[in-house]
Design a protein around this motif. Sequence first.
Motif, PDB file in Angstrom:
ATOM      1  N   LYS A  34      41.991  42.575 -43.834  1.00 37.05           N
ATOM      2  CA  LYS A  34      43.025  42.171 -42.875  1.00 37.05           C
ATOM      3  C   LYS A  34      42.393  41.707 -41.567  1.00 37.05           C
ATOM      4  CE  LYS A  34      46.485  45.410 -44.688  1.00 37.05           C
ATOM      5  NZ  LYS A  34      47.294  46.624 -44.378  1.00 37.05           N
ATOM      6  N   GLU A  35      41.338  42.404 -41.142  1.00 35.45           N
ATOM      7  CA  GLU A  35      40.647  42.007 -39.917  1.00 35.45           C
ATOM      8  C   GLU A  35      40.017  40.631 -40.077  1.00 35.45           C
ATOM      9  OE1 GLU A  35      39.404  46.395 -38.069  1.00 35.45           O
ATOM     10  OE2 GLU A  35      37.893  45.163 -39.074  1.00 35.45           O
ATOM     11  N   MET A  36      39.379  40.401 -41.226  1.00 38.52           N
ATOM     12  CA  MET A  36      38.758  39.096 -41.477  1.00 38.52           C
ATOM     13  C   MET A  36      39.814  37.989 -41.508  1.00 38.52           C
ATOM     14  SD  MET A  36      35.950  40.141 -44.381  1.00 38.52           S
ATOM     15  CE  MET A  36      35.588  38.432 -44.749  1.00 38.52           C
ATOM     16  N   ALA A  37      40.945  38.279 -42.139  1.00 42.37           N
ATOM     17  CA  ALA A  37      42.009  37.271 -42.226  1.00 42.37           C
ATOM     18  C   ALA A  37      42.563  36.940 -40.844  1.00 42.37           C
ATOM     19  CB  ALA A  37      43.133  37.786 -43.132  1.00 42.37           C
ATOM     20  N   GLN A  39      40.969  37.096 -38.012  1.00 43.10           N
ATOM     21  CA  GLN A  39      39.984  36.289 -37.286  1.00 43.10           C
ATOM     22  C   GLN A  39      39.998  34.836 -37.772  1.00 43.10           C
ATOM     23  OE1 GLN A  39      36.308  38.653 -37.793  1.00 43.10           O
ATOM     24  NE2 GLN A  39      36.333  38.967 -35.584  1.00 43.10           N
ATOM     25  N   LYS A  40      40.178  34.634 -39.075  1.00 45.98           N
ATOM     26  CA  LYS A  40      40.155  33.271 -39.623  1.00 45.98           C
ATOM     27  C   LYS A  40      41.342  32.443 -39.159  1.00 45.98           C
ATOM     28  CE  LYS A  40      37.457  34.273 -43.779  1.00 45.98           C
ATOM     29  NZ  LYS A  40      37.472  34.388 -45.259  1.00 45.98           N
ATOM     30  N   LYS A  41      42.430  33.111 -38.775  1.00 44.64           N
ATOM     31  CA  LYS A  41      43.624  32.396 -38.323  1.00 44.64           C
ATOM     32  C   LYS A  41      43.477  31.833 -36.910  1.00 44.64           C
ATOM     33  CE  LYS A  41      47.006  34.963 -41.088  1.00 44.64           C
ATOM     34  NZ  LYS A  41      48.145  35.913 -41.035  1.00 44.64           N
ATOM     35  N   VAL A  42      42.456  32.317 -36.176  1.00 46.89           N
ATOM     36  CA  VAL A  42      42.299  31.902 -34.775  1.00 46.89           C
ATOM     37  C   VAL A  42      41.495  30.613 -34.718  1.00 46.89           C
ATOM     38  CG1 VAL A  42      41.464  32.556 -32.483  1.00 46.89           C
ATOM     39  CG2 VAL A  42      42.349  34.308 -34.048  1.00 46.89           C
ATOM     40  N   PRO A  43      42.079  29.525 -34.216  1.00 47.57           N
ATOM     41  CA  PRO A  43      41.331  28.256 -34.140  1.00 47.57           C
ATOM     42  C   PRO A  43      40.305  28.278 -33.012  1.00 47.57           C
ATOM     43  CG  PRO A  43      43.504  28.018 -33.150  1.00 47.57           C
ATOM     44  CD  PRO A  43      43.450  29.403 -33.731  1.00 47.57           C
ATOM     45  N   SER A 409      31.706  40.681 -38.415  1.00 47.77           N
ATOM     46  CA  SER A 409      32.093  39.796 -37.319  1.00 47.77           C
ATOM     47  C   SER A 409      32.999  40.525 -36.340  1.00 47.77           C
ATOM     48  CB  SER A 409      32.809  38.564 -37.873  1.00 47.77           C
ATOM     49  OG  SER A 409      33.344  37.785 -36.838  1.00 47.77           O
ATOM     50  N   CYS A 410      33.861  41.388 -36.850  1.00 40.27           N
ATOM     51  CA  CYS A 410      34.763  42.149 -35.987  1.00 40.27           C
ATOM     52  C   CYS A 410      33.975  43.141 -35.119  1.00 40.27           C
ATOM     53  CB  CYS A 410      35.786  42.890 -36.845  1.00 40.27           C
ATOM     54  SG  CYS A 410      37.034  43.753 -35.880  1.00 40.27           S
ATOM     55  N   ASP A 411      32.973  43.789 -35.708  1.00 40.15           N
ATOM     56  CA  ASP A 411      32.115  44.707 -34.946  1.00 40.15           C
ATOM     57  C   ASP A 411      31.427  43.976 -33.798  1.00 40.15           C
ATOM     58  OD1 ASP A 411      32.715  46.772 -36.713  1.00 40.15           O
ATOM     59  OD2 ASP A 411      30.964  46.368 -37.976  1.00 40.15           O
ATOM     60  N   MET A 412      30.894  42.797 -34.090  1.00 41.70           N
ATOM     61  CA  MET A 412      30.172  42.027 -33.077  1.00 41.70           C
ATOM     62  C   MET A 412      31.108  41.620 -31.935  1.00 41.70           C
ATOM     63  SD  MET A 412      26.977  41.340 -34.310  1.00 41.70           S
ATOM     64  CE  MET A 412      26.425  39.659 -34.122  1.00 41.70           C
ATOM     65  N   CYS A 413      32.302  41.187 -32.299  1.00 37.45           N
ATOM     66  CA  CYS A 413      33.246  40.766 -31.269  1.00 37.45           C
ATOM     67  C   CYS A 413      33.754  41.961 -30.462  1.00 37.45           C
ATOM     68  CB  CYS A 413      34.427  40.021 -31.906  1.00 37.45           C
ATOM     69  SG  CYS A 413      33.946  38.438 -32.649  1.00 37.45           S
ATOM     70  N   GLU A 414      33.856  43.120 -31.106  1.00 37.80           N
ATOM     71  CA  GLU A 414      34.253  44.324 -30.365  1.00 37.80           C
ATOM     72  C   GLU A 414      33.179  44.712 -29.356  1.00 37.80           C
ATOM     73  OE1 GLU A 414      35.924  48.867 -31.165  1.00 37.80           O
ATOM     74  OE2 GLU A 414      34.833  47.828 -32.756  1.00 37.80           O
ATOM     75  N   LEU A 415      31.903  44.626 -29.754  1.00 35.34           N
ATOM     76  CA  LEU A 415      30.810  44.912 -28.821  1.00 35.34           C
ATOM     77  C   LEU A 415      30.840  43.937 -27.638  1.00 35.34           C
ATOM     78  CD1 LEU A 415      27.866  45.572 -31.326  1.00 35.34           C
ATOM     79  CD2 LEU A 415      28.788  47.232 -29.703  1.00 35.34           C
ATOM     80  N   ALA A 416      31.095  42.661 -27.928  1.00 37.25           N
ATOM     81  CA  ALA A 416      31.151  41.665 -26.862  1.00 37.25           C
ATOM     82  C   ALA A 416      32.317  41.946 -25.919  1.00 37.25           C
ATOM     83  CB  ALA A 416      31.269  40.267 -27.457  1.00 37.25           C
ATOM     84  N   ARG A 417      33.467  42.301 -26.473  1.00 38.94           N
ATOM     85  CA  ARG A 417      34.631  42.640 -25.640  1.00 38.94           C
ATOM     86  C   ARG A 417      34.330  43.861 -24.772  1.00 38.94           C
ATOM     87  NH1 ARG A 417      39.334  45.966 -26.366  1.00 38.94           N
ATOM     88  NH2 ARG A 417      41.169  45.128 -25.271  1.00 38.94           N
ATOM     89  N   ASN A 452      38.686  37.256 -30.075  1.00 40.46           N
ATOM     90  CA  ASN A 452      38.400  37.215 -31.517  1.00 40.46           C
ATOM     91  C   ASN A 452      38.331  38.623 -32.126  1.00 40.46           C
ATOM     92  OD1 ASN A 452      38.114  35.400 -33.702  1.00 40.46           O
ATOM     93  ND2 ASN A 452      35.936  35.903 -33.859  1.00 40.46           N
ATOM     94  N   VAL A 453      38.891  39.612 -31.429  1.00 36.80           N
ATOM     95  CA  VAL A 453      38.986  40.969 -31.971  1.00 36.80           C
ATOM     96  C   VAL A 453      40.399  41.146 -32.516  1.00 36.80           C
ATOM     97  CG1 VAL A 453      38.844  43.442 -31.483  1.00 36.80           C
ATOM     98  CG2 VAL A 453      37.332  41.841 -30.290  1.00 36.80           C
ATOM     99  N   PRO A 454      40.559  41.466 -33.801  1.00 37.15           N
ATOM    100  CA  PRO A 454      41.896  41.619 -34.371  1.00 37.15           C
ATOM    101  C   PRO A 454      42.672  42.754 -33.713  1.00 37.15           C
ATOM    102  CG  PRO A 454      40.237  41.436 -36.097  1.00 37.15           C
ATOM    103  CD  PRO A 454      39.500  41.607 -34.809  1.00 37.15           C
ATOM    104  N   ASP A 455      43.983  42.575 -33.588  1.00 40.16           N
ATOM    105  CA  ASP A 455      44.838  43.628 -33.024  1.00 40.16           C
ATOM    106  C   ASP A 455      44.745  44.914 -33.842  1.00 40.16           C
ATOM    107  OD1 ASP A 455      45.632  41.917 -31.061  1.00 40.16           O
ATOM    108  OD2 ASP A 455      47.588  41.429 -31.941  1.00 40.16           O
ATOM    109  N   ILE A 456      44.491  44.782 -35.142  1.00 38.50           N
ATOM    110  CA  ILE A 456      44.383  45.966 -36.008  1.00 38.50           C
ATOM    111  C   ILE A 456      43.274  46.885 -35.506  1.00 38.50           C
ATOM    112  CG2 ILE A 456      43.955  46.777 -38.366  1.00 38.50           C
ATOM    113  CD1 ILE A 456      44.842  43.976 -39.327  1.00 38.50           C
TER     114      ILE A 456
END
Length: 499
Positions: A34-37, A39-43, A409-417, A452-456
């Motif tokens: 769900k997290e990957m999906a 992220q893929k929806k974000v242009p 990818s979600c982990d990396m974006c969370e660290l960046a946030r 790019n961090v999913p709300d989930i």
Amino acid sequence: MALIINGPVKSFCYRRLQYLSSKFQMHILLNEMKEMAAQKKVPHRDFYNIRKVDTHIHASSCMNQKHLLRFIKRAMKKYPGEIVHIERGRGQTLKDVFESMNLTALTSAWTLWTCTRINPAEIFIKTDNCVHGKYFGHIVKEVMADLEESKYQNSELRLSIYGRSRDEWDKLAEWAVNHKVYSENVRWLIQVPRLYDVYKIKNTLANFQEMLENIFLPLFEATINPRSHPELHLFLEHVVGFDSVDDESKPEHHIFNQESPLPGNWSDEDNPPYSYYLYYTYANMTVLNHLRRRRGLHTFVLRPHCGEAGPIHHLVSGFMLSENISHGLLLRKAPVLQYLYYLAQVGIAMSPLSNNSLFLSYHRNPLPEYLSRGLMVSLSTDDPLQFHFTKEPLMEEYSIAAQVWKLSSCDMCELARNSVLMSGFSHKVKSYWLGPSYTREGPESNDIRRTNVPDIRVAYRHETLSEELQLITHAVRTDELDGIDEEDTLTMGPLTGQR
């Protein structure tokens, strides 16, 4: 300190941390796709074009070795006759200095940096030297230009104020203003080395109070009357906080307590303990911040090096007084403190490549463990001059972490946030980078189109933290915590604290 050695409390915190790790693994099993999906929806948005901040990097080593070597070679060709060093009352030009060490334009970076006669650092990466920090200003501007070109990478560079004399601030500010070391991608932190004992032995300082006055009085003067220190007033607009630095593994005589002398009476040659430095830095900053707030100026935060090595009470001091800390490796050995850092969401800027060379091998670094449990951690470079090889050291740090620890990818974006949240950039800038609601709690604070961090993922972090705080509140209120043992912890419900 009493809690840290309390057996039942250690067991309770250890098991809560284990629970947090296991719960995150369950979250990944259930929601990774769900997290990957999401992220893929974000242009347009991916890891490369989300904002990330290097929350721990020293200005004197913010460039890699190749960059510095090329800069030095250019300087040798451009300014061969410029006097850069004084020895026995006689000025030496740049050409003289390098000829005296048998160095040429073909010298390698390693050979140059291991010279023992005249350290190139004195000429090229100091703000106060014979050329008034000219070369250092130029190379810092080149690093800033690289950051601006990359657009999405930002740094909080650290410069030193030693507390040896009252005019250090004015000299540093004059260097910054004259060389225009300003960039929208950069903010400054001031690091104060814990070197009182060195200065006392050299009779530079009479007591610790004099060191504190040298560090803070110019700041009060510039806040009250900006015209008294015009360059300093300008420079402080880009300073966001203070750092305390030194080798934490140095032996200390005692912990700061009620029997410790006041700074005016600390006149022996022993260095004050870590907690003493941190307390008086915090105390002076607090008064200064009240004054600056009243005058409509921005305030400063305390973000010291803490928990890289040395005694555990450094982390106690950091927890009580700091906004964020750098390193925090020793939290892996102190479950009570680690749990407290989690509950309070104290930021931890971690530098695995730096630690790998100095204190702890990369595979033993606790960053992935901290991240899975929900501690507020970010990745930083510390010293690119020593540990990195590319033009983008922060991306190098993220790249290696992703490969070694299999970060998603979600982990990396969370660290960046996290790095943006921990940073000293203004509320206006953070609102643009993270979204206008970033100060709220839970998924409302997140704008996936910018982070790019999913709300989930954000919802999971918020709900888990809220449940842990609710558990602690319930345990303390019912006076259960004092009597908790390992068996009790096993039967404790994970969400409400009900048995």
